[in-house]
Design a protein around this motif. Structure first.
Motif, short mmCIF file in Angstrom:
data_model
loop_
_atom_site.label_atom_id
_atom_site.label_comp_id
_atom_site.label_asym_id
_atom_site.label_seq_id
_atom_site.Cartn_x
_atom_site.Cartn_y
_atom_site.Cartn_z
N GLU A 1 34.51 42.91 28.34
CA GLU A 1 34.07 42.43 27.66
C GLU A 1 34.30 42.23 26.55
O GLU A 1 34.99 41.98 25.68
N TRP A 2 35.58 43.41 26.27
CA TRP A 2 35.97 43.93 24.39
C TRP A 2 37.80 43.82 24.54
O TRP A 2 38.11 43.43 23.87
N ALA A 3 37.58 43.66 26.31
CA ALA A 3 39.37 43.65 26.09
C ALA A 3 39.95 42.04 27.83
O ALA A 3 41.01 42.26 27.76
N ASN A 4 38.39 42.13 28.09
CA ASN A 4 38.98 40.47 28.61
C ASN A 4 39.76 41.06 30.19
O ASN A 4 40.29 40.15 30.98
N VAL A 5 39.59 42.70 30.75
CA VAL A 5 39.97 42.75 31.96
C VAL A 5 39.07 42.13 32.75
O VAL A 5 38.07 42.49 33.25
N LYS A 6 40.47 41.99 33.60
CA LYS A 6 39.49 41.67 35.37
C LYS A 6 40.20 42.39 36.22
O LYS A 6 41.07 42.71 36.18
N TRP A 7 39.17 41.80 37.32
CA TRP A 7 40.13 42.60 38.62
C TRP A 7 41.28 42.09 38.87
O TRP A 7 42.34 43.15 38.87
N GLY A 8 41.47 40.64 38.91
CA GLY A 8 42.78 40.45 39.14
C GLY A 8 44.06 40.32 37.95
O GLY A 8 45.28 40.21 38.40
N ILE B 1 40.49 52.77 38.28
CA ILE B 1 41.54 51.95 37.38
C ILE B 1 40.50 50.93 37.37
O ILE B 1 39.56 50.84 36.43
N GLY B 2 40.08 50.53 37.61
CA GLY B 2 38.72 48.91 37.83
C GLY B 2 37.44 49.83 37.21
O GLY B 2 37.15 49.11 36.51
N ASN B 3 37.31 50.81 37.99
CA ASN B 3 36.09 51.25 37.75
C ASN B 3 36.04 51.91 36.45
O ASN B 3 34.64 51.48 35.56
N ASP B 4 36.91 52.22 35.46
CA ASP B 4 36.79 53.28 34.75
C ASP B 4 37.09 51.89 33.67
O ASP B 4 35.61 51.86 32.95
N LEU B 5 38.69 50.55 34.02
CA LEU B 5 37.88 49.94 32.98
C LEU B 5 36.12 49.37 32.69
O LEU B 5 36.00 49.34 31.31
N LEU B 6 35.53 49.26 33.55
CA LEU B 6 34.04 48.47 33.83
C LEU B 6 33.10 49.10 32.86
O LEU B 6 32.54 48.75 32.41
N SER B 7 33.31 50.37 33.50
CA SER B 7 32.44 51.35 33.17
C SER B 7 31.86 51.69 31.14
O SER B 7 31.27 51.72 30.87
N TRP B 8 33.63 51.19 30.94
CA TRP B 8 33.72 51.25 29.66
C TRP B 8 33.08 49.62 28.79
O TRP B 8 34.13 49.58 27.75
N GLY B 9 33.07 49.11 29.67
CA GLY B 9 32.67 47.45 29.47
C GLY B 9 34.68 46.57 29.01
O GLY B 9 34.44 45.66 28.27
N ALA B 10 35.28 47.40 29.68
CA ALA B 10 36.49 46.44 28.91
C ALA B 10 36.95 45.43 29.31
O ALA B 10 37.45 44.38 29.46
#
Length: 200
Positions: free
Chosen positions: A34-41, A23-32
């Motif tokens: 930056e645009w959704a402030n998604v972090k591993w935590g 899940i994290g890898n997908d979100l980070l590959s989408w740049g989330a």
């Protein structure tokens, strides 16, 4: 509404089952990040909260790796969040970004209907801001704030009209259509399609 909640539910739904690292890898590959402030935590916090709330069920078939799967309640919550994010303009862009990432989960006609509701709301916001500018007497510099709101709403309305037109013209495979990434559990086969046989 939480963009992270919508994204996490959407990715788990897309794969059928998914672990936190995927899940994290997908979100980070989408740049989330930056645009959704998604972090591993925030991803792991969302997974725990969604599991505790009955929206996800966890599986520990592989030692040391927990995979998550949507429940019926999770499917209903996911679709509710997705529909709300599409039809209701929000001050923060991350909600719309999350909805766009999951757009093919909806049938084409439903997505267009929700976007038309969004367009109507944006046009109302634009007209209200223009009326505030026209009625403003003091202090005059506040007109810049209303002008910003008018410009943002007008730009959002123009973009929404364009997306509606693209969907009406058949852009993107939507739910129920061939090769749609909106079918639960379809992402694995869509991401790694079988290679066609080679001519010998």
């Amino acid at each position: 509404m939480s963009a992270t909640r919508l994204l996490v539910l959407g990715i788990v739904r897309g794969y059928g089952r998914a672990h936190g690292y995927r899940i994290g890898n997908d979100l980070l590959s989408w740049g989330a990040d930056e645009w959704a402030n998604v972090k591993w935590g925030s991803i792991y916090h969302a997974l725990r909260a969604l599991t505790d709330g009955g929206f996800l069920v966890d599986h520990n078939d592989v030692p040391g790796r927990t995979e998550y799967e949507l429940t019926e309640r999770g499917e209903a919550e996911y679709l509710k969040l997705l529909r709300d994010a599409l039809r209701r303009p929000q001050p923060r862009p991350d909600f719309l970004g999350a909805a766009l990432a999951m757009l093919p989960s909806l049938p084409r006609d439903e997505a267009i209907t929700l976007l038309r509701q969004r367009l109507e709301a944006l046009e109302t916001q634009r007209d209200k801001a223009r009326a505030q500018i026209d009625a403003l007497v003091e202090p005059p510099h506040v007109g810049e704030l209303f002008g910003l709101w008018e410009s943002q709403a007008a730009g959002g309305a123009e973009w929404t009209r364009g997306l509606i037109e693209r969907l009406e013209a058949g852009a993107y495979p939507m739910a129920g259509e061939p090769r749609s990434p909106g079918t639960p559990g379809s992402w694995e086969s869509l991401r790694f399609p079988p290679y066609p046989p080679r001519d010998e």
